[in-house]
Design a protein around this motif. Structure first.
Motif, mmCIF file in Angstrom:
data_model
loop_
_atom_site.group_PDB
_atom_site.id
_atom_site.type_symbol
_atom_site.label_atom_id
_atom_site.label_comp_id
_atom_site.label_asym_id
_atom_site.label_seq_id
_atom_site.Cartn_x
_atom_site.Cartn_y
_atom_site.Cartn_z
ATOM 1 N N LEU A 81 0.815 -1.208 0.000
ATOM 2 C CA LEU A 81 0.000 0.000 0.000
ATOM 3 C C LEU A 81 0.850 1.261 0.000
ATOM 4 N N ILE A 82 0.435 2.208 -0.813
ATOM 5 C CA ILE A 82 1.103 3.504 -0.927
ATOM 6 C C ILE A 82 0.149 4.546 -0.358
ATOM 7 N N ASP A 83 0.599 5.275 0.654
ATOM 8 C CA ASP A 83 -0.219 6.346 1.238
ATOM 9 C C ASP A 83 0.307 7.688 0.760
ATOM 10 N N GLU A 84 -0.611 8.564 0.438
ATOM 11 C CA GLU A 84 -0.229 9.916 0.030
ATOM 12 C C GLU A 84 -1.276 10.860 0.601
ATOM 13 N N GLN A 85 -0.851 12.073 0.917
ATOM 14 C CA GLN A 85 -1.825 13.054 1.391
ATOM 15 C C GLN A 85 -1.468 14.450 0.898
ATOM 16 N N ASP A 105 -1.538 19.715 3.556
ATOM 17 C CA ASP A 105 -2.185 20.072 4.827
ATOM 18 C C ASP A 105 -2.923 18.897 5.469
ATOM 19 N N GLY A 106 -2.859 17.724 4.832
ATOM 20 C CA GLY A 106 -3.465 16.529 5.411
ATOM 21 C C GLY A 106 -4.983 16.453 5.294
ATOM 22 N N LEU A 107 -5.593 17.341 4.528
ATOM 23 C CA LEU A 107 -7.052 17.348 4.416
ATOM 24 C C LEU A 107 -7.579 16.242 3.489
ATOM 25 N N LEU A 108 -6.710 15.761 2.617
ATOM 26 C CA LEU A 108 -7.110 14.690 1.697
ATOM 27 C C LEU A 108 -6.053 13.601 1.764
ATOM 28 N N LYS A 109 -6.516 12.365 1.982
ATOM 29 C CA LYS A 109 -5.581 11.232 2.048
ATOM 30 C C LYS A 109 -6.046 10.157 1.076
ATOM 31 N N ASP A 144 -11.446 15.475 4.212
ATOM 32 C CA ASP A 144 -11.849 16.299 5.353
ATOM 33 C C ASP A 144 -13.104 17.092 4.975
ATOM 34 N N ASP A 145 -14.024 17.241 5.937
ATOM 35 C CA ASP A 145 -15.291 17.936 5.673
ATOM 36 C C ASP A 145 -15.110 19.352 5.117
ATOM 37 N N THR A 146 -14.033 20.031 5.505
ATOM 38 C CA THR A 146 -13.833 21.407 5.037
ATOM 39 C C THR A 146 -13.679 21.462 3.516
ATOM 40 N N LEU A 147 -13.186 20.382 2.925
ATOM 41 C CA LEU A 147 -13.014 20.371 1.466
ATOM 42 C C LEU A 147 -14.346 20.207 0.727
ATOM 43 N N LEU A 148 -15.364 19.730 1.441
ATOM 44 C CA LEU A 148 -16.656 19.493 0.791
ATOM 45 C C LEU A 148 -17.385 20.798 0.467
ATOM 46 N N GLU A 149 -16.911 21.891 1.047
ATOM 47 C CA GLU A 149 -17.565 23.180 0.814
ATOM 48 C C GLU A 149 -17.116 23.829 -0.500
ATOM 49 N N ASP A 150 -16.014 23.361 -1.056
ATOM 50 C CA ASP A 150 -15.472 24.004 -2.258
ATOM 51 C C ASP A 150 -15.137 22.931 -3.303
ATOM 52 N N LYS A 151 -16.064 22.741 -4.227
ATOM 53 C CA LYS A 151 -15.930 21.687 -5.247
ATOM 54 C C LYS A 151 -14.630 21.830 -6.054
ATOM 55 N N ASP A 152 -14.317 23.053 -6.508
ATOM 56 C CA ASP A 152 -13.103 23.264 -7.311
ATOM 57 C C ASP A 152 -11.845 22.899 -6.527
ATOM 58 N N GLN A 153 -11.805 23.337 -5.267
ATOM 59 C CA GLN A 153 -10.645 23.037 -4.432
ATOM 60 C C GLN A 153 -10.506 21.524 -4.237
ATOM 61 N N LEU A 154 -11.633 20.854 -3.975
ATOM 62 C CA LEU A 154 -11.622 19.407 -3.775
ATOM 63 C C LEU A 154 -11.102 18.699 -5.033
ATOM 64 N N GLU A 155 -11.570 19.131 -6.189
ATOM 65 C CA GLU A 155 -11.117 18.521 -7.445
ATOM 66 C C GLU A 155 -9.621 18.714 -7.634
ATOM 67 N N ASP A 156 -9.119 19.924 -7.335
ATOM 68 C CA ASP A 156 -7.676 20.182 -7.431
ATOM 69 C C ASP A 156 -6.898 19.271 -6.483
ATOM 70 N N ALA A 189 0.389 10.042 -5.675
ATOM 71 C CA ALA A 189 0.295 8.655 -5.217
ATOM 72 C C ALA A 189 0.566 7.683 -6.365
ATOM 73 N N ILE A 190 0.008 7.976 -7.538
ATOM 74 C CA ILE A 190 0.208 7.113 -8.715
ATOM 75 C C ILE A 190 1.685 7.095 -9.103
ATOM 76 N N GLU A 191 2.323 8.262 -9.035
ATOM 77 C CA GLU A 191 3.745 8.340 -9.361
ATOM 78 C C GLU A 191 4.575 7.480 -8.398
ATOM 79 N N LYS A 192 4.273 7.576 -7.111
ATOM 80 C CA LYS A 192 4.969 6.767 -6.097
ATOM 81 C C LYS A 192 4.746 5.279 -6.345
ATOM 82 N N ALA A 193 3.484 4.920 -6.597
ATOM 83 C CA ALA A 193 3.129 3.518 -6.818
ATOM 84 C C ALA A 193 3.835 2.981 -8.066
#
Length: 106
Positions: free
Chosen positions: A28-32, A35-39, A54-66, A75-79
């Motif tokens: 398993l390869i872990d990446e985040q 700021d640790g908001l997405l793992k 993280d719930d804070t990312l759910l408020e901003d669709k564009d930010q979440l997509e980025d 993560a794909i590069e590491k894997a």
């Protein structure tokens, strides 16, 4: 040149490569995000196992997509590096040195 011996060695190497591919499903390869908001966790065979948002990312669709794009790509590069290094090691370890054969594994 012992052709039968070499064919046997090739079959053995192919089997080891298959075994290694199976084993890489359990690596398993872990990446985040920085700021640790997405793992994300994926296997060394590049199959996504989990995504934690993280719930804070759910408020901003564009930010979440980025975040998803950046973190998944890292993560794909590491894997991919892990995957290639493992398969490369198996191929090199067992291959008889035949001129031109090293190109098959690139």
């Amino acid at each position: 040149m012992d052709l039968m011996g070499m064919m046997g060695k090739l079959k053995e190497t192919q089997q080891k490569i298959e075994d290694t591919k199976k084993r890489l499903d359990t690596v398993l390869i872990d990446e985040q995000s920085t700021d640790g908001l997405l793992k994300v966790t994926l296997t060394a065979n590049r199959k996504i196992k989990s995504i934690t948002i993280d719930d804070t990312l759910l408020e901003d669709k564009d930010q979440l997509e980025d975040y998803l794009i950046l973190t998944l790509n890292k993560a794909i590069e590491k894997a991919t590096k892990t995957n290639e290094a493992e398969l490369d090691a198996v191929a090199k370890m067992d291959m008889p040195m035949i001129p031109g054969m090293d190109n098959l594994f690139k």
